[in-house]
Design a protein around this motif. Structure first.
Motif, PDB file in Angstrom:
ATOM      1  N   GLU A  21       0.627  -1.298  -0.293  1.00  0.00           N
ATOM      2  CA  GLU A  21      -0.151   0.025   0.172  1.00  0.00           C
ATOM      3  C   GLU A  21       0.841   1.317   0.011  1.00  0.00           C
ATOM      4  O   GLU A  21       0.235   2.643  -0.063  1.00  0.00           O
ATOM      5  N   ILE A  22       2.132   0.806   0.625  1.00  0.00           N
ATOM      6  CA  ILE A  22       3.043   2.076   1.081  1.00  0.00           C
ATOM      7  C   ILE A  22       4.278   2.202  -0.573  1.00  0.00           C
ATOM      8  O   ILE A  22       4.018   2.930  -1.533  1.00  0.00           O
ATOM      9  N   PHE A  23       4.593   1.236  -1.161  1.00  0.00           N
ATOM     10  CA  PHE A  23       5.893   1.101  -2.168  1.00  0.00           C
ATOM     11  C   PHE A  23       5.336   0.132  -2.962  1.00  0.00           C
ATOM     12  O   PHE A  23       6.097   0.062  -4.038  1.00  0.00           O
ATOM     13  N   GLY A  24       3.854  -0.070  -3.720  1.00  0.00           N
ATOM     14  CA  GLY A  24       3.648  -1.342  -4.582  1.00  0.00           C
ATOM     15  C   GLY A  24       2.557  -0.880  -5.125  1.00  0.00           C
ATOM     16  O   GLY A  24       1.726  -1.913  -6.142  1.00  0.00           O
ATOM     17  N   LEU A  25       2.541   0.368  -5.122  1.00  0.00           N
ATOM     18  CA  LEU A  25       0.832   0.888  -5.994  1.00  0.00           C
ATOM     19  C   LEU A  25       1.130   1.751  -7.624  1.00  0.00           C
ATOM     20  O   LEU A  25       2.971   1.780  -7.890  1.00  0.00           O
ATOM     21  N   GLU A  26       0.606   1.648  -7.849  1.00  0.00           N
ATOM     22  CA  GLU A  26       0.570   1.907  -9.492  1.00  0.00           C
ATOM     23  C   GLU A  26       1.230   3.760  -9.344  1.00  0.00           C
ATOM     24  O   GLU A  26       0.393   4.423  -9.443  1.00  0.00           O
ATOM     25  N   PRO A  27       2.596   4.107 -10.174  1.00  0.00           N
ATOM     26  CA  PRO A  27       1.911   5.554  -9.614  1.00  0.00           C
ATOM     27  C   PRO A  27       1.519   6.605 -10.376  1.00  0.00           C
ATOM     28  O   PRO A  27       1.421   5.932 -11.605  1.00  0.00           O
ATOM     29  N   ARG A  28       1.293   7.271 -10.183  1.00  0.00           N
ATOM     30  CA  ARG A  28       0.042   8.807 -10.384  1.00  0.00           C
ATOM     31  C   ARG A  28       1.445   9.478 -10.227  1.00  0.00           C
ATOM     32  O   ARG A  28       1.761  10.286  -9.686  1.00  0.00           O
ATOM     33  N   ALA A  29       1.288  10.116 -11.422  1.00  0.00           N
ATOM     34  CA  ALA A  29       2.340  11.592 -12.038  1.00  0.00           C
ATOM     35  C   ALA A  29       1.197  12.683 -11.579  1.00  0.00           C
ATOM     36  O   ALA A  29       2.396  14.220 -11.100  1.00  0.00           O
ATOM     37  N   ASP A  30      -0.040  12.884 -12.247  1.00  0.00           N
ATOM     38  CA  ASP A  30      -1.014  13.723 -11.248  1.00  0.00           C
ATOM     39  C   ASP A  30      -0.525  14.460 -10.272  1.00  0.00           C
ATOM     40  O   ASP A  30      -0.656  15.452  -9.710  1.00  0.00           O
ATOM     41  N   LEU A  31      -1.138  13.384  -9.116  1.00  0.00           N
ATOM     42  CA  LEU A  31      -0.836  13.887  -7.716  1.00  0.00           C
ATOM     43  C   LEU A  31       0.154  13.753  -7.472  1.00  0.00           C
ATOM     44  O   LEU A  31       0.749  14.567  -6.259  1.00  0.00           O
ATOM     45  N   ILE A  32       1.376  13.324  -7.603  1.00  0.00           N
ATOM     46  CA  ILE A  32       3.080  13.637  -7.696  1.00  0.00           C
ATOM     47  C   ILE A  32       3.342  15.291  -8.267  1.00  0.00           C
ATOM     48  O   ILE A  32       3.811  16.030  -7.473  1.00  0.00           O
TER      49      ILE A  32
END
Length: 206
Positions: A21-32
């Motif tokens: 839930e912390i290190f295995g998510l599919e990264p979302r560029a919009d949130l970053i």
């Protein structure tokens, strides 16, 4: 999700299981992007200022008579179109910060951690300690581990010797886990987390 644990100079030191839930998510560029934008706006000084028409020094005497001169009807020399006049719509002292919900900030941090893990730019180490505060010794250890541009996140307490030795090394930053942030993680090529930092992050997002 399992990650390999290394020593600071690149040796193997076992493995660690981390939360998906912390290190295995599919990264979302919009949130970053939203969190980085919020951080940069919040730290902007906003102290830029120009003098307006009411603030510049100058005579308020009417320049020419109202009618008959063939020129415009100017009231005084402080108008913006004159040399030395006030600036029209110039910058004023203000706060550039804007609100961002805590949930979005937390999600941004999770997604940037997942992005680093997905691109193999995340390294977990046993600890970051130095026997003595010698910059050369610490720099040699980091070079052995291939860490030339890195953000190192330790637990709540930093090792004093390592802190003193590493602060003069270019492109290497050291932060306690409570100072972890999206912008600094994005700036660094490699993110180095100690086991204590991983435990603290999992506790924080529990």
């Amino acid at each position: 999700m399992e990650l390999e644990v290394k020593t600071l100079d690149g040796g193997a030191a076992g493995s660690i299981t981390v939360s998906d839930e912390i290190f295995g998510l599919e990264p979302r560029a919009d949130l970053i992007h939203r969190v980085v934008r919020w951080q940069l706006a919040k730290r902007q000084a906003g102290t830029h200022k120009t003098l307006g028409r009411s603030e510049v020094t100058g005579s308020t005497k009417k320049i020419v008579r109202q009618k008959g001169s063939g020129g415009a009807r100017h009231g005084n020399k402080k108008a913006p179109q004159f040399r030395g006049g006030g600036r029209a719509f110039g910058p004023v002292v203000r706060d550039h910060g804007h609100d961002l919900p805590k949930k979005v900030r937390a999600l941004g941090l999770k997604h940037v951690l997942s992005a680093k893990a997905k691109t193999a730019s995340l390294i977990v180490v046993e600890d970051v300690k130095a026997a003595e505060a010698k910059t050369k010794a610490v720099k040699d250890r980091l070079l052995k581990g291939g860490l030339t541009n890195a953000l190192i996140i330790d637990g709540a307490e930093l090792d004093r010797n390592f802190q003193l030795a590493s602060r003069n090394i270019p492109n290497v930053d050291l932060l306690p886990v409570q100072g972890i942030n999206v912008y600094d993680i994005m700036r660094a090529n490699t993110l180095v987390l100690t086991k204590a930092a991983v435990s603290a992050l999992e506790e924080r997002f529990k």
